[in-house]
Scaffold this motif. Structure first.
Motif, mmCIF file in Angstrom:
data_model
loop_
_atom_site.group_PDB
_atom_site.id
_atom_site.type_symbol
_atom_site.label_atom_id
_atom_site.label_comp_id
_atom_site.label_asym_id
_atom_site.label_seq_id
_atom_site.Cartn_x
_atom_site.Cartn_y
_atom_site.Cartn_z
ATOM 1 N N PHE A 38 0.845 -1.181 0.000
ATOM 2 C CA PHE A 38 0.000 0.000 0.000
ATOM 3 C C PHE A 38 0.883 1.235 0.000
ATOM 4 O O PHE A 38 1.945 1.247 0.624
ATOM 5 N N LYS A 39 0.419 2.266 -0.687
ATOM 6 C CA LYS A 39 1.206 3.488 -0.788
ATOM 7 C C LYS A 39 0.312 4.712 -0.620
ATOM 8 O O LYS A 39 -0.835 4.724 -1.050
ATOM 9 N N PHE A 40 0.893 5.723 0.021
ATOM 10 C CA PHE A 40 0.331 7.064 0.020
ATOM 11 C C PHE A 40 1.169 7.853 -0.979
ATOM 12 O O PHE A 40 2.396 7.703 -1.000
ATOM 13 N N HIS A 41 0.543 8.703 -1.748
ATOM 14 C CA HIS A 41 1.289 9.533 -2.691
ATOM 15 C C HIS A 41 0.711 10.942 -2.651
ATOM 16 O O HIS A 41 -0.499 11.123 -2.726
ATOM 17 N N PHE A 42 1.602 11.920 -2.506
ATOM 18 C CA PHE A 42 1.199 13.322 -2.504
ATOM 19 C C PHE A 42 2.344 14.116 -3.100
ATOM 20 O O PHE A 42 3.467 14.063 -2.619
ATOM 21 N N ASP A 43 2.073 14.824 -4.193
ATOM 22 C CA ASP A 43 3.102 15.633 -4.834
ATOM 23 C C ASP A 43 2.543 17.007 -5.168
ATOM 24 O O ASP A 43 1.585 17.455 -4.546
ATOM 25 N N THR A 44 3.095 17.653 -6.145
ATOM 26 C CA THR A 44 2.677 19.013 -6.480
ATOM 27 C C THR A 44 1.406 19.066 -7.317
ATOM 28 O O THR A 44 0.913 20.156 -7.607
ATOM 29 N N LYS A 45 0.854 17.911 -7.677
ATOM 30 C CA LYS A 45 -0.335 17.905 -8.532
ATOM 31 C C LYS A 45 -1.494 17.063 -8.012
ATOM 32 O O LYS A 45 -2.637 17.283 -8.380
ATOM 33 N N LEU A 51 -2.891 0.476 -3.905
ATOM 34 C CA LEU A 51 -2.423 -0.881 -3.656
ATOM 35 C C LEU A 51 -1.626 -1.266 -4.893
ATOM 36 O O LEU A 51 -2.188 -1.373 -5.989
ATOM 37 N N ASP A 52 -0.313 -1.411 -4.728
ATOM 38 C CA ASP A 52 0.573 -1.699 -5.849
ATOM 39 C C ASP A 52 0.909 -3.175 -5.910
ATOM 40 O O ASP A 52 1.194 -3.805 -4.887
ATOM 41 N N VAL A 53 0.902 -3.694 -7.134
ATOM 42 C CA VAL A 53 1.314 -5.064 -7.403
ATOM 43 C C VAL A 53 2.562 -4.973 -8.267
ATOM 44 O O VAL A 53 2.511 -4.473 -9.386
ATOM 45 N N GLU A 54 3.679 -5.416 -7.705
ATOM 46 C CA GLU A 54 4.952 -5.315 -8.405
ATOM 47 C C GLU A 54 5.487 -6.710 -8.689
ATOM 48 O O GLU A 54 4.749 -7.665 -8.649
ATOM 49 N N GLY A 55 6.766 -6.803 -8.974
ATOM 50 C CA GLY A 55 7.395 -8.094 -9.215
ATOM 51 C C GLY A 55 7.413 -8.452 -10.684
ATOM 52 O O GLY A 55 7.068 -7.642 -11.547
ATOM 53 N N ASP A 56 7.808 -9.695 -10.936
ATOM 54 C CA ASP A 56 7.879 -10.121 -12.324
ATOM 55 C C ASP A 56 6.471 -10.284 -12.891
ATOM 56 O O ASP A 56 5.495 -10.383 -12.154
ATOM 57 N N LEU A 57 6.387 -10.302 -14.192
ATOM 58 C CA LEU A 57 5.085 -10.305 -14.873
ATOM 59 C C LEU A 57 4.235 -11.497 -14.460
ATOM 60 O O LEU A 57 3.034 -11.353 -14.215
ATOM 61 N N GLU A 58 4.824 -12.673 -14.346
ATOM 62 C CA GLU A 58 4.059 -13.866 -13.975
ATOM 63 C C GLU A 58 3.415 -13.715 -12.598
ATOM 64 O O GLU A 58 2.230 -14.013 -12.414
ATOM 65 N N GLN A 59 4.183 -13.220 -11.635
ATOM 66 C CA GLN A 59 3.646 -13.025 -10.287
ATOM 67 C C GLN A 59 2.592 -11.920 -10.270
ATOM 68 O O GLN A 59 1.569 -12.045 -9.606
ATOM 69 N N ARG A 60 2.853 -10.832 -11.006
ATOM 70 C CA ARG A 60 1.872 -9.753 -11.092
ATOM 71 C C ARG A 60 0.551 -10.256 -11.635
ATOM 72 O O ARG A 60 -0.512 -9.893 -11.148
ATOM 73 N N ILE A 89 2.319 2.788 -15.348
ATOM 74 C CA ILE A 89 3.728 3.120 -15.529
ATOM 75 C C ILE A 89 4.131 4.192 -14.514
ATOM 76 O O ILE A 89 3.566 5.287 -14.498
ATOM 77 N N LEU A 90 5.109 3.870 -13.679
ATOM 78 C CA LEU A 90 5.617 4.818 -12.695
ATOM 79 C C LEU A 90 6.518 5.846 -13.372
ATOM 80 O O LEU A 90 6.948 5.654 -14.509
ATOM 81 N N GLU A 91 6.808 6.925 -12.650
ATOM 82 C CA GLU A 91 7.653 7.987 -13.198
ATOM 83 C C GLU A 91 9.018 7.474 -13.643
ATOM 84 O O GLU A 91 9.604 7.997 -14.574
ATOM 85 N N ASN A 92 9.520 6.446 -12.970
ATOM 86 C CA ASN A 92 10.830 5.909 -13.318
ATOM 87 C C ASN A 92 10.777 4.923 -14.490
ATOM 88 O O ASN A 92 11.782 4.318 -14.848
ATOM 89 N N GLY A 93 9.580 4.745 -15.061
ATOM 90 C CA GLY A 93 9.415 3.863 -16.215
ATOM 91 C C GLY A 93 9.055 2.432 -15.864
ATOM 92 O O GLY A 93 8.752 1.630 -16.745
ATOM 93 N N LYS A 94 9.067 2.091 -14.593
ATOM 94 C CA LYS A 94 8.734 0.733 -14.159
ATOM 95 C C LYS A 94 7.242 0.482 -14.338
ATOM 96 O O LYS A 94 6.410 1.326 -14.022
#
Length: 143
Positions: A38-45, A51-60, A89-94
């Motif tokens: 789980f993530k909180f996100h707050f920026d300038t906009k 709820l983020d699901v990460e990892g390799d494609l198969e696990q995702r 797609i995250l800001e870092n391209g992930k």
């Protein structure tokens, strides 16, 4: 315009203020399920709870299929305005998969006049995700 140092200081000030205003340990900051967080996100906009699901494609895909099977329940009983995005797609391209809710008003972490609205949004939204997760953790553990 703020320098990187000023921006960093303001962000720290927000999170410290949030912790003092709403002194609650978020149980699900660490779900104890690899690649699910789980993530909180707050920026300038914007502000978001996710709820983020990460990892390799198969696990995702495994986690995402479980979450998709619970979509109707999540929306009907817990988080009515949840957005399901299997390819976020995250800001870092992930690339991740994400279920999230955004605050519908214009906010900025650099504008202290918007902080209270964001704090209330976080404090109201995160427990809904937590209750959902607690009720269906066993289903997600099996992914």
């Amino acid at each position: 315009m703020f320098s990187k140092e000023e921006s960093k200081r303001i962000k720290q000030e927000f999170w410290i203020s949030y912790g003092k205003s709403f002194p609650r340990k978020w149980l699900l900051y660490n779900t104890k399920i690899k690649d699910l967080s789980f993530k909180f996100h707050f920026d300038t906009k914007s502000a978001m709870v996710a709820l983020d699901v990460e990892g390799d494609l198969e696990q995702r895909i495994k986690y995402w299929e479980k979450l998709e099977s619970l979509k109707t329940i999540l929306i009907a009983d817990y988080v009515p305005n949840a957005i399901f995005d299997d390819t976020y797609i995250l800001e870092n391209g992930k690339e991740i998969s994400r279920i999230y809710v955004t605050l519908d008003i214009k906010v900025s972490i650099h504008n202290k006049n918007t902080w209270q609205e964001v704090m209330l949004f976080f404090n109201e939204t995160m427990p809904k995700f937590e209750h959902f997760f607690e009720d269906f953790e066993d289903v997600l553990q099996d992914a």
